[in-house]
Design an enzyme around this catalytic site. Structure first.
Site, short mmCIF file in Angstrom:
data_model
loop_
_atom_site.label_atom_id
_atom_site.label_comp_id
_atom_site.label_asym_id
_atom_site.label_seq_id
_atom_site.Cartn_x
_atom_site.Cartn_y
_atom_site.Cartn_z
N ASP A 119 0.85 -1.21 0.00
CA ASP A 119 0.00 0.00 0.00
C ASP A 119 0.88 1.25 0.00
OD1 ASP A 119 -1.75 2.04 1.95
OD2 ASP A 119 -3.02 0.90 0.58
N TYR A 245 -1.48 11.69 1.90
CA TYR A 245 -2.34 11.96 0.73
C TYR A 245 -2.33 13.44 0.38
CZ TYR A 245 -4.16 7.24 1.63
OH TYR A 245 -4.27 5.90 1.82
N HIS A 310 -7.05 -6.78 -0.40
CA HIS A 310 -6.03 -5.73 -0.31
C HIS A 310 -4.94 -6.04 0.71
CE1 HIS A 310 -4.27 -1.78 -0.64
NE2 HIS A 310 -4.42 -1.59 0.66
#
Lengths: 331, 318
Positions: A119, A245, A310
């Site tokens: 990730d 982010y 995931h």
């Protein structure tokens, strides 16, 4: 399975970094390798969002018993590692700087390490390989492919065009906004939603979305695991992790020097076929039609795990540990 | 010689190019406060020998774009521009020649993209200005060492030095800086005494003509100095972002030269660094550093033949 870890702190790149470490016992050291007393090969494991060093517990136990020295930091902003106040101190340059400092301090300033990423940890691992290929022996990366830098593709505007304003990455941009919403929902509920997400579609968080539907623990996540994650995220909040982010555009702006640069480190890539990243439009084709390899020329193997989601390394811990060891053994 | 605009990293970069289109590219990077023009004596010579000489105006200068945000002038933007220029011209590795800020940019280019550089000739600024402790703020260190009137410190306040230059006049500023030969760190007292009395003309040395000065003056009058000065306003930010490269060595064959009277040569510690073991340790493929007798800071303009020869002698080996 021995799940005891050493917990250490080291000052790197101006922050206090916490990492978990599991080293081979002397017996394993002799057994797994040729019997000569050499320092064990080091694996640096990089977690993603919204996780911690803890996500690697199974791999650290398995790999240390196979003779590796495993090191899993809490990345900056997470867990017991410092979270700088400044919102723009979370670019890839900052995080890779932390890791170079960590390797220098804990392994040696001329040493190379094996790296495993998942990730956000995978994104950081790609950048570590781009910026300092001289410090990485080989990489096993999971879930997130390497995409070459493109001047025309400023990250947040691309996400906005593709998925709209409710796309989670777009919702994360406004400083303080998502933190307030998460606080209302509650840390445990937020983590449960994200850790159990199995929809192959993109994560959309429209404002006023309800979090009332029952969420059940998958087989690979225990109450104890959830409690551990909750305790750390409750303590520090989500700002540090979400700041990554918020710095995607800033990182993009700094990466001009790496335009048309290839990742020149041996790589094995693993992805679950139920992973939402595998279902990003164009990704399957990108992975299998040769373009991925053209940007990562030493991409030795791509593994698609049938039925895998995931958090693949937590869902299929033994399988993933085996993939990692089988690959690193070849070096 | 042709003049072109190349776009790659979000800005238009003006380049002067001369030499066969299939010749090995030599990228010549100027410093502060000059332009592509500072390489006017080396460009034709390199072209005549079969090289493709390429001299850009860096972002913020001359006929290249000058974005308005200070944050658009980090070393990552500047090296990004150079990568874009290289990529627009060739897929091969290139030779790089740098002077002053151009030398600094060249060091970083070699750190970030050693896969793009065949060999490096750097003038005036050694690698002692490379990435160090990312927790230290370089401007604080400079203030402590040299005081608030040290030119790099005077450049920090947005608009301040620009106003001073405006008052003194670009012509005077260009003449004063290009002819500066004092072998000491550059101090600019706030009383503007550095620029000299307005009615006193500054005579030009033999290596600088009135046409040369006129060219610089016209470009800097048009563009102003903000672009170039913005590079200095990013020292602290750059240092923070260099963290991944602390301790990273330059792995490109390198030739370094500096004028004996260059103010940089007389920075405290500079001579020890240049002639001592540290430079060679940090740049393992460094040839013996060359000190150019009688030359000051703008050595590529002051000793054009010597510098051209030095470049050619070195790059012809690769």
């Amino acid at each position: 399975m021995d799940l005891t870890f050493a917990h250490r702190f080291v000052k790197v790149n101006g922050i206090n970094m916490h990492f978990a470490e599991k080293t081979p016992s002397l017996v394993a050291d002799y057994g797994a390798f040729d019997g000569a007393l050499r320092p064990p090969p080091v694996i640096l494991l990089l977690h993603g969002f919204p996780e911690l060093w803890y996500t690697w517990r199974h791999q650290m136990a398995a790999l240390s018993s196979l003779g590796y020295r495993t090191i899993a930091p809490d990345l900056r902003g997470y867990g017991d590692t410092e979270a700088p106040e400044s919102a723009d101190a979370y670019t890839s340059l900052h995080v890779v700087g932390d890791l170079i400092g960590l390797i220098d301090e804990v392994v040696g300033d001329r040493e190379k390490v094996f790296v495993v990423g998942h990730d956000w940890g995978a994104i950081i691992a790609w950048h570590l390989c781009l910026l300092r290929p001289d410090r990485v022996k080989a990489l096993v990366n999971m879930s997130v492919v390497f995409e070459p830098w493109s001047l025309k593709r400023k990250p947040i505007s691309v996400f906005k065009s593709f998925y709209g304003d409710d796309y989670y990455i777009c919702r994360f941009q406004e400083y303080g906004e998502i933190e307030a919403e998460f606080a209302k929902v509650g840390t445990e509920r937020v983590l449960m939603e994200l850790l159990t997400y199995r929809d192959p579609g993109p994560i959309l968080l429209p404002k006023g979305k309800s979090y009332d539907d029952p969420v059940s623990l998958p087989s690979w996540l225990t109450e104890y695991d959830v409690k551990y994650y909750v305790s750390k995220f409750e303590k520090n909040g989500f700002t540090g992790p979400v700041n990554y982010y918020r710095n995607m555009d800033r990182t993009w702006e700094m990466m001009g020097p790496f335009s048309n640069a290839q990742v020149k480190v041996p790589v094995k890539f693993i992805i679950g076929d139920q992973d939402l990243t595998y279902h990003i439009p164009g990704t399957k084709k990108y992975i299998h039609d040769g373009r991925f390899k053209s940007h990562v020329p030493l991409l030795d193997e791509v593994v698609v795990i049938k039925g895998g989601g995931h958090f693949i390394h937590e869902e299929r811990p033994d399988e993933i540990s085996k993939h990692i060891h089988d690959y690193f053994l070849t070096f | 010689m042709e003049h072109r605009k190349l776009r790659g990293n979000g800005v238009d970069i003006h380049v002067a190019i001369q030499g066969p289109s299939d010749g090995p590219v030599v990228l010549l990077i100027h410093g502060f406060p000059t332009l592509w023009y500072s390489w006017r004596h080396q460009i034709p010579g390199l072209a005549a020998l079969g090289y493709r000489a390429v001299a850009p105006d860096l972002r913020g200068y001359g006929d290249s774009d000058a974005p308005s945000e200070i944050s658009s002038y980090t070393c990552f933007h500047l090296v990004g521009d150079m990568i874009a220029v290289i990529s627009a011209l060739t897929e091969d590795k290139v030779f790089v020649v740098g002077h002053d800020w151009g030398a600094l940019i060249a060091w970083y280019l070699c750190l970030f993209r050693p896969d793009k550089v065949k060999a490096l000739v750097n003038l005036s600024v050694p690698f002692s200005f490379g990435p160090k402790d990312p927790t230290v703020k370089p401007i604080d260190v400079l203030r402590k060492f040299y005081g608030d009137d040290f030119y790099m410190c005077r450049f920090q306040e947005v608009g301040e030095i620009e106003a001073e230059i405006s008052e003194v006049g670009v012509e005077r500023v260009v003449r004063r800086i290009l002819t500066y030969r004092t072998p000491r760190p550059l101090i600019l007292p706030k009383d503007k005494s550095f620029w000299g009395p307005k009615d006193e003309t500054i005579p030009l040395p033999s290596w600088l003509t009135e046409e040369d000065v006129a060219y610089y003056v016209s470009k800097f009058q048009e563009k102003g100095y903000t672009g170039g000065v913005n590079y200095y306003r990013n020292f602290d930010r750059n240092n923070e972002l260099f963290a991944p490269w602390v301790g990273c060595k330059i792995q490109v064959p390198t030739k370094f030269a500096i004028g004996e009277q260059d103010l940089v040569y007389h920075f405290p510690g500079a001579r020890e660094y240049i002639h001592g073991p540290k430079f060679k340790e940090e740049v393992p493929l460094l040839e013996e550093p060359v000190v150019i007798e009688g030359a000051a800071h703008f050595v590529n303009q002051e000793k054009p033949q010597e510098i051209l020869q030095l470049i050619v002698d070195f790059i012809s080996k690769f």
